[in-house]
Enzyme design. Structure first.
Site, PDB file in Angstrom:
ATOM      1  N   LYS A 190     114.074 -25.970  26.218  1.00  0.00           N
ATOM      2  CA  LYS A 190     113.494 -26.630  25.169  1.00  0.00           C
ATOM      3  C   LYS A 190     113.346 -25.913  23.908  1.00  0.00           C
ATOM      4  CE  LYS A 190     109.687 -26.946  23.123  1.00  0.00           C
ATOM      5  NZ  LYS A 190     109.791 -27.649  21.695  1.00  0.00           N
ATOM      6  N   GLY A 241     108.858 -16.699  20.878  1.00  0.00           N
ATOM      7  CA  GLY A 241     108.072 -17.240  19.972  1.00  0.00           C
ATOM      8  C   GLY A 241     106.818 -16.360  19.410  1.00  0.00           C
ATOM      9  N   SER A 242     105.943 -17.143  19.256  1.00  0.00           N
ATOM     10  CA  SER A 242     104.581 -16.474  18.724  1.00  0.00           C
ATOM     11  C   SER A 242     103.674 -15.820  19.796  1.00  0.00           C
ATOM     12  CB  SER A 242     103.626 -17.207  18.048  1.00  0.00           C
ATOM     13  OG  SER A 242     103.363 -18.428  18.770  1.00  0.00           O
ATOM     14  N   THR A 243     103.059 -14.857  19.559  1.00  0.00           N
ATOM     15  CA  THR A 243     102.248 -14.023  20.453  1.00  0.00           C
ATOM     16  C   THR A 243     101.112 -15.041  20.901  1.00  0.00           C
ATOM     17  OG1 THR A 243     102.668 -11.807  19.891  1.00  0.00           O
ATOM     18  CG2 THR A 243     100.451 -11.954  20.925  1.00  0.00           C
ATOM     19  N   GLU A 244     100.432 -16.012  20.126  1.00  0.00           N
ATOM     20  CA  GLU A 244      99.445 -16.903  20.457  1.00  0.00           C
ATOM     21  C   GLU A 244     100.208 -17.817  21.594  1.00  0.00           C
ATOM     22  OE1 GLU A 244      98.195 -18.836  17.145  1.00  0.00           O
ATOM     23  OE2 GLU A 244      97.073 -20.153  18.404  1.00  0.00           O
ATOM     24  N   GLY A 266     102.520 -17.348  23.368  1.00  0.00           N
ATOM     25  CA  GLY A 266     102.770 -16.553  24.627  1.00  0.00           C
ATOM     26  C   GLY A 266     101.583 -16.409  25.638  1.00  0.00           C
ATOM     27  N   GLU A 310     109.244 -12.952  24.559  1.00  0.00           N
ATOM     28  CA  GLU A 310     109.749 -12.155  23.503  1.00  0.00           C
ATOM     29  C   GLU A 310     108.910 -12.802  22.282  1.00  0.00           C
ATOM     30  OE1 GLU A 310     111.704  -9.851  23.256  1.00  0.00           O
ATOM     31  OE2 GLU A 310     113.100  -9.833  24.773  1.00  0.00           O
ATOM     32  N   CYS A 319     111.490 -11.931  14.382  1.00  0.00           N
ATOM     33  CA  CYS A 319     110.616 -11.156  15.023  1.00  0.00           C
ATOM     34  C   CYS A 319     110.626  -9.770  14.893  1.00  0.00           C
ATOM     35  CB  CYS A 319     110.667 -11.520  16.710  1.00  0.00           C
ATOM     36  SG  CYS A 319     112.323 -11.467  17.368  1.00  0.00           S
ATOM     37  N   GLU A 321     101.357 -10.869  11.495  1.00  0.00           N
ATOM     38  CA  GLU A 321     102.816 -11.271  11.371  1.00  0.00           C
ATOM     39  C   GLU A 321     102.798 -12.312  10.387  1.00  0.00           C
ATOM     40  OE1 GLU A 321     104.751 -13.160  14.805  1.00  0.00           O
ATOM     41  OE2 GLU A 321     106.424 -11.775  14.203  1.00  0.00           O
TER      42      GLU A 321
HETATM   43  P1  NAP Z   1     105.535 -21.099  18.658  1.00  0.00           P
HETATM   44  O1  NAP Z   1     104.353 -21.856  18.680  1.00  0.00           O
HETATM   45  O2  NAP Z   1     105.504 -19.572  19.257  1.00  0.00           O
HETATM   46  O3  NAP Z   1     106.790 -21.891  18.935  1.00  0.00           O
HETATM   47  C1  NAP Z   1     107.748 -21.493  19.876  1.00  0.00           C
HETATM   48  C2  NAP Z   1     108.376 -22.573  20.613  1.00  0.00           C
HETATM   49  O4  NAP Z   1     107.248 -22.730  21.793  1.00  0.00           O
HETATM   50  C3  NAP Z   1     108.812 -23.699  20.285  1.00  0.00           C
HETATM   51  O5  NAP Z   1     109.766 -24.485  20.796  1.00  0.00           O
HETATM   52  C4  NAP Z   1     107.425 -24.725  20.387  1.00  0.00           C
HETATM   53  O6  NAP Z   1     107.777 -26.004  20.356  1.00  0.00           O
HETATM   54  C5  NAP Z   1     106.896 -24.139  21.804  1.00  0.00           C
HETATM   55  N1  NAP Z   1     105.643 -24.391  22.205  1.00  0.00           N
HETATM   56  C6  NAP Z   1     104.598 -24.495  21.248  1.00  0.00           C
HETATM   57  N2  NAP Z   1     103.393 -24.737  21.828  1.00  0.00           N
HETATM   58  C7  NAP Z   1     103.641 -24.557  23.120  1.00  0.00           C
HETATM   59  C8  NAP Z   1     102.958 -24.411  24.393  1.00  0.00           C
HETATM   60  N3  NAP Z   1     101.688 -24.520  24.512  1.00  0.00           N
HETATM   61  N4  NAP Z   1     103.608 -24.142  25.635  1.00  0.00           N
HETATM   62  C9  NAP Z   1     104.902 -24.194  25.624  1.00  0.00           C
HETATM   63  N5  NAP Z   1     105.641 -24.132  24.740  1.00  0.00           N
HETATM   64  C10 NAP Z   1     105.073 -24.421  23.362  1.00  0.00           C
HETATM   65  O7  NAP Z   1     105.808 -20.762  17.110  1.00  0.00           O
HETATM   66  P2  NAP Z   1     105.363 -21.740  15.741  1.00  0.00           P
HETATM   67  O8  NAP Z   1     104.168 -22.480  15.893  1.00  0.00           O
HETATM   68  O9  NAP Z   1     106.871 -22.722  15.490  1.00  0.00           O
HETATM   69  O10 NAP Z   1     105.107 -20.978  14.655  1.00  0.00           O
HETATM   70  C11 NAP Z   1     103.951 -20.149  14.290  1.00  0.00           C
HETATM   71  C12 NAP Z   1     104.265 -18.583  14.199  1.00  0.00           C
HETATM   72  O11 NAP Z   1     104.897 -18.104  15.239  1.00  0.00           O
HETATM   73  C13 NAP Z   1     105.029 -18.269  13.113  1.00  0.00           C
HETATM   74  O12 NAP Z   1     104.434 -18.305  11.890  1.00  0.00           O
HETATM   75  C14 NAP Z   1     105.512 -16.865  13.466  1.00  0.00           C
HETATM   76  O13 NAP Z   1     104.693 -15.974  12.975  1.00  0.00           O
HETATM   77  C15 NAP Z   1     105.442 -16.984  14.880  1.00  0.00           C
HETATM   78  N6  NAP Z   1     106.573 -16.941  15.368  1.00  0.00           N
HETATM   79  C16 NAP Z   1     107.436 -15.898  16.008  1.00  0.00           C
HETATM   80  C17 NAP Z   1     108.499 -15.900  16.501  1.00  0.00           C
HETATM   81  C18 NAP Z   1     109.084 -14.718  17.214  1.00  0.00           C
HETATM   82  O14 NAP Z   1     110.459 -14.767  17.311  1.00  0.00           O
HETATM   83  N7  NAP Z   1     108.235 -13.532  17.374  1.00  0.00           N
HETATM   84  C19 NAP Z   1     109.103 -17.222  16.767  1.00  0.00           C
HETATM   85  C20 NAP Z   1     108.597 -18.279  16.324  1.00  0.00           C
HETATM   86  C21 NAP Z   1     107.480 -18.098  15.527  1.00  0.00           C
HETATM   87  P3  NAP Z   1     107.724 -26.691  18.814  1.00  0.00           P
HETATM   88  O15 NAP Z   1     108.314 -25.746  17.975  1.00  0.00           O
HETATM   89  O16 NAP Z   1     108.381 -27.746  19.167  1.00  0.00           O
HETATM   90  O17 NAP Z   1     106.288 -26.894  18.552  1.00  0.00           O
END
Ligand code: NAP
Ligand code: MG
Length: 503
Positions: free
Chosen positions: A199, A251-254, A256, A273, A307, A404
């Site tokens: 996904k 993705g994000s720690t939250e 995760g 990650e 990240c 972050e």
């Molecule tokens: P995110 O929520 O962690 O999204 C990463 C992936 O997870 C996306 O494919 C997202 O789908 C999906 N996702 C969202 N909620 C989910 C859930 N409850 N269960 C399973 N998968 C889920 O990141 P974001 O909201 O796009 O970004 C928010 C913040 O996260 C950023 O500002 C940044 O600080 C951080 N971030 C960190 C990294 C990293 O590599 N460390 C990468 C991305 C973001 P959708 O995108 O389609 O909602």
């Protein structure tokens, strides 16, 4: 060169094949077929440099996820992929890498239009690295051997271990560097013999869809790779699905943490990650001509959306003024613009939502007493560009020290003395532990500090350098497990112990 770039229609010069790919109304890839989302829902795909729609994607939901998981389960249980001879599986995984090279221009154009980063970085580094991942993991299927075990059980025994594929894997990737993220996930899983439901992030679906086509062209059987585009709820449905054996998430720690909670339902394996707040140390003996662009790029690469962004910059007092001036000058000299403009050196943030998030975090930092040296404003009047920003006077306790930001914001601090324990305490004063870099020509100091920093990846006189063979991942709340290298394929295996009673 940039005079010839048409700012009014930035994708005028792209390949015909890229044009055609954008014009399609993209669907879900399930069991080797392209299908509409069961709800019929679609959503626009935007170019973050203009805010304009460039394509259309399907919005997969829980039913679509279920169909994809069933296809992946059938392909796994059927065994065609995992029982393929290791040489044949290697050949197909290698071929995916070759096809990425053949289509590098198209893939890079799609990635630039979807994600925003400058074309040269995307094509010469990220797309090439993605191909390298498939070639690297193509070498692993016939090296996933177990051990023979000299057991002490009474009688005579032959005991051994084997590594088997973990099963059906749900892979969830973010919007930053999405094509490479897809390769990080798919290459080891396929080499290990797993089947996959991938996904991509809703903000960047395009290159994952194109990659599914290349997998098929390389000979990956139907059902082995499935791609569900959609929002976070599609990701959540994947994590909740009882027939998924493992989730691999970036993705994000939250998010995760939410995944770990949901995965507890059937105790599926989870690798993560996550985010970081990676420290960067500059010592007076370092070569400042390299340090200045190096530490600036440690944050500014991909407009801070990485990240391992080196977002806490610690500069020794003896060179503090010179480094701050140099970084400020470097940052303000960068040309922001559409990634397809060859003159562009820095792209936009991914979305309006991310732009307001970064702006809000920056404002909080200023309210808490950080000083703005350069940047801090929106650039231009379209897309989501933010000027490269340098903050000084950052102290522990401030949100810009702790959180972050995922934007082009450098938080700089002055350090003094040579007490490496004290510096490491400072570096480790974070819930994260992903990356760090140390800029010095003193080998002893470099190794001593590297040994004291609790982070998964430490670079000396470099930052962000990655390789398919070089394990990558985080300590503490930056993740679980290591991707790339040998640990990266072991993530997709289960170890089985077999004991034969010969008595
Ligand atoms: P995110 O929520 O962690 O999204 C990463 C992936 O997870 C996306 O494919 C997202 O789908 C999906 N996702 C969202 N909620 C989910 C859930 N409850 N269960 C399973 N998968 C889920 O990141 P974001 O909201 O796009 O970004 C928010 C913040 O996260 C950023 O500002 C940044 O600080 C951080 N971030 C960190 C990294 C990293 O590599 N460390 C990468 C991305 C973001 P959708 O995108 O389609 O909602
Ligand atoms: Mg997009």
């Amino acid at each position: 060169m940039s005079e010839s770039f048409d700012h009014a229609s930035p994708h005028a010069g792209i390949l015909e094949t890229t044009q055609r790919f954008l014009q399609r109304s993209h669907r879900l890839y399930i069991d080797g077929r392209w299908v509409d989302a069961s709800s019929g829902a679609t959503r626009p795909v935007l170019d973050p440099a203009t805010g304009q729609q460039i394509s259309v994607m399907a919005e997969g939901n829980v039913q679509d996820v279920d169909a994809a998981v069933r296809a992946a389960r059938k392909a796994f249980d059927g065994g065609e992929w995992r029982r393929l001879s290791t040489n044949e599986r290697s050949r197909i995984v290698w071929k995916i890498g070759e096809l990425i090279d053949v289509h590098a221009q198209e893939l890079a154009e799609l990635e630039v239009l979807d994600e925003g980063a400058p074309f040269a970085v995307v094509k010469d580094f990220w797309v090439r690295l993605a191909a390298d991942h498939f070639r690297y993991y193509a070498g692993w299927p016939n090296k996933l051997n177990g051990d023979t075990i000299p057991v002490n059980m009474p009688g005579e025994w032959h005991a051994y271990t084997v590594r088997e594929p973990v099963g059906v894997v749900g892979q969830i990737i973010p919007w930053n560097v999405p094509f490479l993220m897809a390769a990080w996930k798919l290459a080891p899983a396929l080499a290990a013999g797993c089947t996959v439901v991938l996904k991509p992030a809703e903000d960047t679906p395009l290159t994952a869809l194109r990659l599914a086509e290349l997998c098929r062209e390389a000979g990956v059987p139907d059902g082995v790779v499935n791609v569900i585009t959609g929002g976070g709820d599609a990701g959540a449905a994947l994590v909740a699905h009882p027939d998924i054996d493992k989730i691999a998430f970036t993705g994000s720690t939250e998010t995760g943490k939410a995944i770990v909670r949901a995965a507890a339902q059937n105790l599926k394996r989870v690798s993560l990650e996550l985010g970081g707040k990676s420290p960067v140390f500059v010592f007076p003996d370092a070569d400042l001509a390299n340090v200045i662009p190096g530490v600036a790029q440690a944050v500014l690469l991909n407009a801070g959306q990485a990240c391992t962004a080196g977002s806490r910059l610690y500069i020794h007092e003896d060179v503090y003024d010179r480094v701050i001036d140099g970084v400020a000058q470097y940052a303000s000299s960068l040309k922001l613009g559409h990634g397809l403009d060859p003159a562009s050196q820095l792209g936009p943030l991914i979305s309006a939502r991310q732009f307001s998030r970064v702006s809000r975090m920056l404002q909080t930092g200023l309210d808490e007493g950080a000083q703005l040296v350069v940047g801090g404003q929106q650039h231009g009047d379209r897309g989501y560009f933010m000027q490269p920003t340098l903050l000084t006077g950052v102290r522990p306790g401030m949100s810009v020290y702790r959180d972050e930001i995922f934007g082009p914001v450098i938080a700089a601090m002055k350090i003094s003395g040579e007490n490496l324990d004290a510096l490491a305490r400072e570096a480790n004063n974070t819930t994260y532990g992903l990356g760090a870099s140390i800029w010095t020509n003193d080998v002893k100091r470099a190794h001593q500090l590297a040994a004291r920093i609790r982070a998964g990846v430490i670079w000396i006189n470099a930052h962000h350098s990655i390789d398919a063979a070089f394990p990558f991942g985080g300590f503490k709340q930056s993740g679980w497990g290591r991707e790339m290298g040998k640990p990266g394929i072991e993530l997709y295996t289960e170890l089985k112990s077999v004991a034969i009673n010969l008595g």
